[in-house]
Scaffold this motif. Structure first.
Motif, PDB file in Angstrom:
ATOM      1  N   VAL A  97      38.311  38.482  34.752  1.00 31.97           N
ATOM      2  CA  VAL A  97      38.596  39.916  34.676  1.00 31.97           C
ATOM      3  C   VAL A  97      40.003  40.126  35.219  1.00 31.97           C
ATOM      4  N   ASN A  98      40.933  40.402  34.326  1.00 28.47           N
ATOM      5  CA  ASN A  98      42.334  40.573  34.686  1.00 28.47           C
ATOM      6  C   ASN A  98      42.571  42.008  35.142  1.00 28.47           C
ATOM      7  N   ASN A  99      42.214  42.280  36.387  1.00 26.94           N
ATOM      8  CA  ASN A  99      42.269  43.648  36.911  1.00 26.94           C
ATOM      9  C   ASN A  99      43.514  43.945  37.746  1.00 26.94           C
ATOM     10  N   GLY A 128      42.696  41.304  41.839  1.00 25.67           N
ATOM     11  CA  GLY A 128      42.841  42.633  42.425  1.00 25.67           C
ATOM     12  C   GLY A 128      41.529  43.164  42.965  1.00 25.67           C
ATOM     13  N   ALA A 129      40.782  42.297  43.654  1.00 26.57           N
ATOM     14  CA  ALA A 129      39.402  42.609  44.039  1.00 26.57           C
ATOM     15  C   ALA A 129      39.248  43.053  45.489  1.00 26.57           C
ATOM     16  N   VAL A 151      38.467  39.315  30.020  1.00 21.18           N
ATOM     17  CA  VAL A 151      38.441  40.771  29.950  1.00 21.18           C
ATOM     18  C   VAL A 151      39.728  41.286  30.584  1.00 21.18           C
ATOM     19  N   ASN A 152      40.628  41.758  29.744  1.00 19.83           N
ATOM     20  CA  ASN A 152      41.873  42.338  30.238  1.00 19.83           C
ATOM     21  C   ASN A 152      41.666  43.823  30.510  1.00 19.83           C
ATOM     22  N   ARG A 154      52.651  39.899  32.911  1.00 14.86           N
ATOM     23  CA  ARG A 154      52.735  38.444  33.139  1.00 14.86           C
ATOM     24  C   ARG A 154      51.597  37.957  34.026  1.00 14.86           C
ATOM     25  N   GLY A 155      51.146  38.789  34.963  1.00 14.05           N
ATOM     26  CA  GLY A 155      50.018  38.381  35.789  1.00 14.05           C
ATOM     27  C   GLY A 155      48.777  38.093  34.964  1.00 14.05           C
ATOM     28  N   SER A 156      48.501  38.966  34.001  1.00 18.73           N
ATOM     29  CA  SER A 156      47.351  38.739  33.111  1.00 18.73           C
ATOM     30  C   SER A 156      47.552  37.494  32.254  1.00 18.73           C
ATOM     31  N   PHE A 157      48.786  37.304  31.792  1.00 17.83           N
ATOM     32  CA  PHE A 157      49.124  36.111  31.014  1.00 17.83           C
ATOM     33  C   PHE A 157      48.921  34.840  31.834  1.00 17.83           C
TER      34      PHE A 157
END
Length: 252
Positions: free
Chosen positions: A86-88, A13-14, A139-140, A117-120
């Protein structure tokens, strides 16, 4: 300015807003950054390269496991490894505030797919690389709303509560392999997309500020210090934790 020297960091998400701020901050500390978003985040990458940093920009839907795996493989091919994730990527700024019974099943599923699920998917994809290295930082990104039970946004709040719970379980599973998993939980932050949503204005923002110890709007730059702490060696003896950065609205 070398806290992240020789480290490779993936930031999802950058393309803009808070994710772009995270990416630029990590690059400024010496990290080689891999940026992904639904649309290739070329602008963020160009800004980083203009400052002398190294950046790889990729289009990736974090809900697509195969696409996420390809993104991680590209990061390893380009830079040789992945030390930080970094799960942003998340759905938030464009969401409509409304009573939970007005949330459709399809909207609920979409929010859960991206935010949880995206972070997973991303954590799962980097795990073999980090295990092989014997080191890694996941880093969630959650939200302070999960500690408040904020109304009118049930699906979002539930998704971020799930991210906090997931962080704790991942940390337990991977600690013996040298991987740390922690969570950053921002409060309402006035990113570009939030400012563009008429729902996040006037009394809602004023009331949020009034609930804080530090009574002002939050901006993406307010999150940099905590993000760098969780991504760097400064937090190497820390895992399974959630750090709230919201001006003191939540205390826990």
């Amino acid at each position: 300015m070398n806290r992240m020297k020789d480290k490779v960091a993936i930031i999802t998400g950058a393309a803009q807003g808070i994710g772009a701020t995270y990416a630029k901050a990590l690059a400024a500390e010496g990290a080689k950054v891999v940026l992904c978003d639904l649309n290739t985040p070329n602008e963020t990458a160009a800004a980083i390269r203009a400052e002398g940093g190294s950046a790889l920009a990729l289009a990736c839907d974090v809900t697509d496991g195969a696409a996420v795996q390809a993104m991680v493989e590209a990061a390893v091919a380009e830079f040789g490894g992945v030390q930080v994730l970094v799960n942003n990527a998340a759905l938030f700024a464009t969401l409509e505030l409304k009573p939970f019974e007005q949330t459709s099943s399809a909207e609920w599923d979409k929010i859960m797919a991206v935010n949880v699920r995206g972070s997973f998917e991303c954590a799962k994809a980097v795990l073999p690389v980090m295990r092989k290295q014997g080191y890694g930082k996941i880093v969630n990104i959650a939200s302070a709303t999960a500690f408040k039970g904020a109304p009118m946004m049930l699906a979002y709040v539930a998704s971020k509560g799930a991210v906090i719970a997931m962080t704790r379980s991942i940390a337990r599973e991977v600690g013996d392999t040298g991987i740390r998993c922690n969570c950053l939980a921002p409060g309402l932050t006035m990113s570009t997309n939030v400012q563009a949503n008429a729902a996040w204005a006037d009394d809602i923002v004023r009331n949020n500020i009034a609930s804080r110890c530090l009574k002002r709007e939050a901006v993406p730059e307010d999150l940099i210090g905590a993000l760098l702490f969780l991504a760097s060696a400064d937090s190497d003896f820390m895992s399974g934790q959630t750090v709230v950065v919201d001006g003191g609205s939540v205390t826990h």
